[in-house]
Scaffold this motif. Sequence first.
Motif, PDB file in Angstrom:
ATOM      1  N   ILE A  35      21.077  93.012  66.613  1.00 50.17           N
ATOM      2  CA  ILE A  35      20.652  91.931  65.715  1.00 50.17           C
ATOM      3  C   ILE A  35      21.639  91.547  64.180  1.00 50.17           C
ATOM      4  O   ILE A  35      22.377  90.445  63.977  1.00 50.17           O
ATOM      5  CB  ILE A  35      19.293  91.721  66.005  1.00 50.17           C
ATOM      6  CG1 ILE A  35      18.414  91.664  67.148  1.00 50.17           C
ATOM      7  CG2 ILE A  35      19.327  90.358  65.452  1.00 50.17           C
ATOM      8  CD1 ILE A  35      17.246  92.295  66.875  1.00 50.17           C
ATOM      9  N   LEU A  36      21.482  92.720  63.538  1.00 54.20           N
ATOM     10  CA  LEU A  36      22.008  92.767  62.111  1.00 54.20           C
ATOM     11  C   LEU A  36      23.633  92.800  61.935  1.00 54.20           C
ATOM     12  O   LEU A  36      23.996  91.568  61.643  1.00 54.20           O
ATOM     13  CB  LEU A  36      22.049  93.972  61.456  1.00 54.20           C
ATOM     14  CG  LEU A  36      19.944  93.775  60.811  1.00 54.20           C
ATOM     15  CD1 LEU A  36      19.623  95.193  59.921  1.00 54.20           C
ATOM     16  CD2 LEU A  36      19.455  92.186  59.633  1.00 54.20           C
ATOM     17  N   VAL A  37      23.742  93.336  63.266  1.00 52.45           N
ATOM     18  CA  VAL A  37      25.209  93.044  63.490  1.00 52.45           C
ATOM     19  C   VAL A  37      25.760  92.037  64.429  1.00 52.45           C
ATOM     20  O   VAL A  37      26.945  91.083  63.823  1.00 52.45           O
ATOM     21  CB  VAL A  37      25.618  94.488  64.323  1.00 52.45           C
ATOM     22  CG1 VAL A  37      27.973  94.052  64.733  1.00 52.45           C
ATOM     23  CG2 VAL A  37      25.758  96.056  63.650  1.00 52.45           C
ATOM     24  N   SER A  38      25.434  91.199  65.241  1.00 53.70           N
ATOM     25  CA  SER A  38      25.548  90.646  65.782  1.00 53.70           C
ATOM     26  C   SER A  38      25.049  89.181  64.575  1.00 53.70           C
ATOM     27  O   SER A  38      26.432  87.767  64.506  1.00 53.70           O
ATOM     28  CB  SER A  38      24.589  89.714  67.291  1.00 53.70           C
ATOM     29  OG  SER A  38      24.505  90.784  67.854  1.00 53.70           O
ATOM     30  N   ALA A  39      23.661  89.133  64.362  1.00 49.78           N
ATOM     31  CA  ALA A  39      24.143  87.492  62.822  1.00 49.78           C
ATOM     32  C   ALA A  39      26.156  87.854  62.232  1.00 49.78           C
ATOM     33  O   ALA A  39      25.847  86.628  61.521  1.00 49.78           O
ATOM     34  CB  ALA A  39      22.655  88.045  62.354  1.00 49.78           C
ATOM     35  N   GLY A  40      25.635  89.393  61.380  1.00 46.67           N
ATOM     36  CA  GLY A  40      26.919  88.857  60.767  1.00 46.67           C
ATOM     37  C   GLY A  40      28.220  88.163  61.425  1.00 46.67           C
ATOM     38  O   GLY A  40      28.844  87.706  60.994  1.00 46.67           O
ATOM     39  N   ALA A  41      28.743  88.385  62.515  1.00 47.17           N
ATOM     40  CA  ALA A  41      29.926  88.122  63.613  1.00 47.17           C
ATOM     41  C   ALA A  41      29.100  86.585  64.213  1.00 47.17           C
ATOM     42  O   ALA A  41      30.230  85.920  64.160  1.00 47.17           O
ATOM     43  CB  ALA A  41      29.613  88.842  64.987  1.00 47.17           C
ATOM     44  N   VAL A  43      27.817  84.471  61.478  1.00 41.45           N
ATOM     45  CA  VAL A  43      27.957  84.042  60.427  1.00 41.45           C
ATOM     46  C   VAL A  43      30.131  84.169  60.637  1.00 41.45           C
ATOM     47  O   VAL A  43      30.273  83.262  59.771  1.00 41.45           O
ATOM     48  CB  VAL A  43      27.485  84.977  58.825  1.00 41.45           C
ATOM     49  CG1 VAL A  43      28.406  83.992  57.669  1.00 41.45           C
ATOM     50  CG2 VAL A  43      25.904  84.354  59.203  1.00 41.45           C
ATOM     51  N   LEU A  44      30.197  85.421  60.462  1.00 43.49           N
ATOM     52  CA  LEU A  44      32.059  85.163  60.388  1.00 43.49           C
ATOM     53  C   LEU A  44      32.455  83.989  61.352  1.00 43.49           C
ATOM     54  O   LEU A  44      33.657  83.301  61.159  1.00 43.49           O
ATOM     55  CB  LEU A  44      32.585  86.857  60.468  1.00 43.49           C
ATOM     56  CG  LEU A  44      34.011  87.250  60.778  1.00 43.49           C
ATOM     57  CD1 LEU A  44      34.352  86.952  59.839  1.00 43.49           C
ATOM     58  CD2 LEU A  44      34.056  88.079  61.102  1.00 43.49           C
ATOM     59  N   TRP A  45      32.623  83.858  62.618  1.00 45.87           N
ATOM     60  CA  TRP A  45      32.235  83.063  63.691  1.00 45.87           C
ATOM     61  C   TRP A  45      32.494  80.861  62.750  1.00 45.87           C
ATOM     62  O   TRP A  45      33.392  80.799  62.901  1.00 45.87           O
ATOM     63  CB  TRP A  45      31.643  83.402  64.304  1.00 45.87           C
ATOM     64  CG  TRP A  45      32.195  82.379  65.541  1.00 45.87           C
ATOM     65  CD1 TRP A  45      32.281  80.538  66.097  1.00 45.87           C
ATOM     66  CD2 TRP A  45      33.211  83.011  66.520  1.00 45.87           C
ATOM     67  NE1 TRP A  45      32.736  80.717  67.689  1.00 45.87           N
ATOM     68  CE2 TRP A  45      33.478  81.911  67.866  1.00 45.87           C
ATOM     69  CE3 TRP A  45      33.863  84.272  67.182  1.00 45.87           C
ATOM     70  CZ2 TRP A  45      34.793  81.627  68.584  1.00 45.87           C
ATOM     71  CZ3 TRP A  45      34.336  83.870  67.974  1.00 45.87           C
ATOM     72  CH2 TRP A  45      35.148  83.396  68.683  1.00 45.87           C
ATOM     73  N   VAL A  46      31.296  81.459  62.377  1.00 47.88           N
ATOM     74  CA  VAL A  46      30.720  80.275  61.769  1.00 47.88           C
ATOM     75  C   VAL A  46      32.149  79.703  60.259  1.00 47.88           C
ATOM     76  O   VAL A  46      32.464  78.973  60.451  1.00 47.88           O
ATOM     77  CB  VAL A  46      29.485  80.083  61.279  1.00 47.88           C
ATOM     78  CG1 VAL A  46      29.420  79.025  59.988  1.00 47.88           C
ATOM     79  CG2 VAL A  46      28.605  79.723  62.480  1.00 47.88           C
ATOM     80  N   LEU A  47      32.356  80.425  59.274  1.00 48.81           N
ATOM     81  CA  LEU A  47      33.360  80.649  58.670  1.00 48.81           C
ATOM     82  C   LEU A  47      34.407  80.687  59.135  1.00 48.81           C
ATOM     83  O   LEU A  47      35.203  79.705  58.277  1.00 48.81           O
ATOM     84  CB  LEU A  47      32.823  81.990  57.486  1.00 48.81           C
ATOM     85  CG  LEU A  47      34.077  81.861  56.321  1.00 48.81           C
ATOM     86  CD1 LEU A  47      33.384  80.729  55.487  1.00 48.81           C
ATOM     87  CD2 LEU A  47      33.340  83.129  55.334  1.00 48.81           C
TER      88      LEU A  47
END
Length: 418
Positions: A35-41, A43-47
């Motif tokens: 879940i944490l890795v997916s959340a980071g991905a 955020v990176l996608w949105v950025l």
Amino acid sequence: MTTGQGTTSEGANRGRGTAIGDGVSWTARWSLRLILVSAGAVVLWVLIGALWSVVLPTLLAVILATVLWPPTAWLRAHRFPPALAAGTVLLGGIVVLAGLLTLISTSVSGSIGQIASSASTGIQAIRDWLSGPPLNLGQSQLDDYIQQATAQLQQSVSTIASSVVTGVGGVASGVVTALLTLVLAFLFVKDGPRFLPWVRTVAGDGAGGHLAEVFRRIWKTLGDFIRTQAIVSLVDSVLIGAGLLILGVPLALPLAVLTFLAGFVPIVGAIVAGALGVLVALVSNGFTTAVIVLVIIVAVQQIEGNVLQPILQSRSLGLHSAVVLLAVTGGSTLYGIAGAFLAVPVVAAAAVLVRYLGERIDERTGVVGTPDAAVPDPGPATYTDGPTPPEDEAAEDADPEPGRGPDDDPGEVAEKRI
């Protein structure tokens, strides 16, 4: 006996409960990590989406730099200053591209009279076909359809005007992106050899060695991608150009050159080049020849898109053909033409990272894996492989403590390989 059986049964139940609890705890821990890795991905996608106007020219400049680097490296080996070598190669590439476009425009302008004189014949042939079986449309019906289309066009003037304004804005944005891409490509080629030493300096000996090795492998992968795409485009242009020459279609050479250039723009490039070929055949050679040209173009593009390109890219990039097809489909769905063009190199770069992580995991666990045949061991980097440091710069950045044992940090080991 009963007491012994009760103790045994109670211990077995306690063991199963512990095993189930351990399994649930393991699942919960890894679920939280995922879940944490997916959340980071996300955020990176949105950025990336928010900074797409910066990310797109940067990625295009890196890919362009892989094309410009080999001649630049040759000039630098012959004592050209870095800026002069990069500028010479970049200007030479622009001159070559402008020459090809001039060849196309000159050939087209020289045949405008022939095409214009046969355009009315082609239009009349289309009308005759519509008026004949199986449609059997009379002249009055055709006139009614033309009038309805004209009326609908007049009613949509405002929509068309807004679309034109949007298109002009898109063209302006494309020009800015192209200029920024050229400037970044020049800087990347000029200062490329300083990048890996800078990464090692900033990230440190351990992480810097890992990053430098990964970047070097990604650079090689991007170069393989461009060479593969050039081979595919060349095959397309030769086959389609040969078909046009055999059928006696005018502008065969310019259309073949245009097909080669359009091969680097997925989806739209092939459609535009094919449509132009069919249109020229229609107005110059008639309906039958146009149909034959359409069949040739569709057949060549199907072979290229579904057989040749996936096979060559899967071999050069170390990716399965299905992965290549899915990457292009997903990239075009998310980001259109740019996404379709960048999908394969991005996925190939991600695969390089995954393979490198797998190698490091095997080293830490003591597992000796079979070397990947698709991605050979890079060995010592040479000056012509990419923007890696020349010998004099590499000597300045060499590890001052060469005598280390097998317990070295993997990052230092990777750094020495560079």
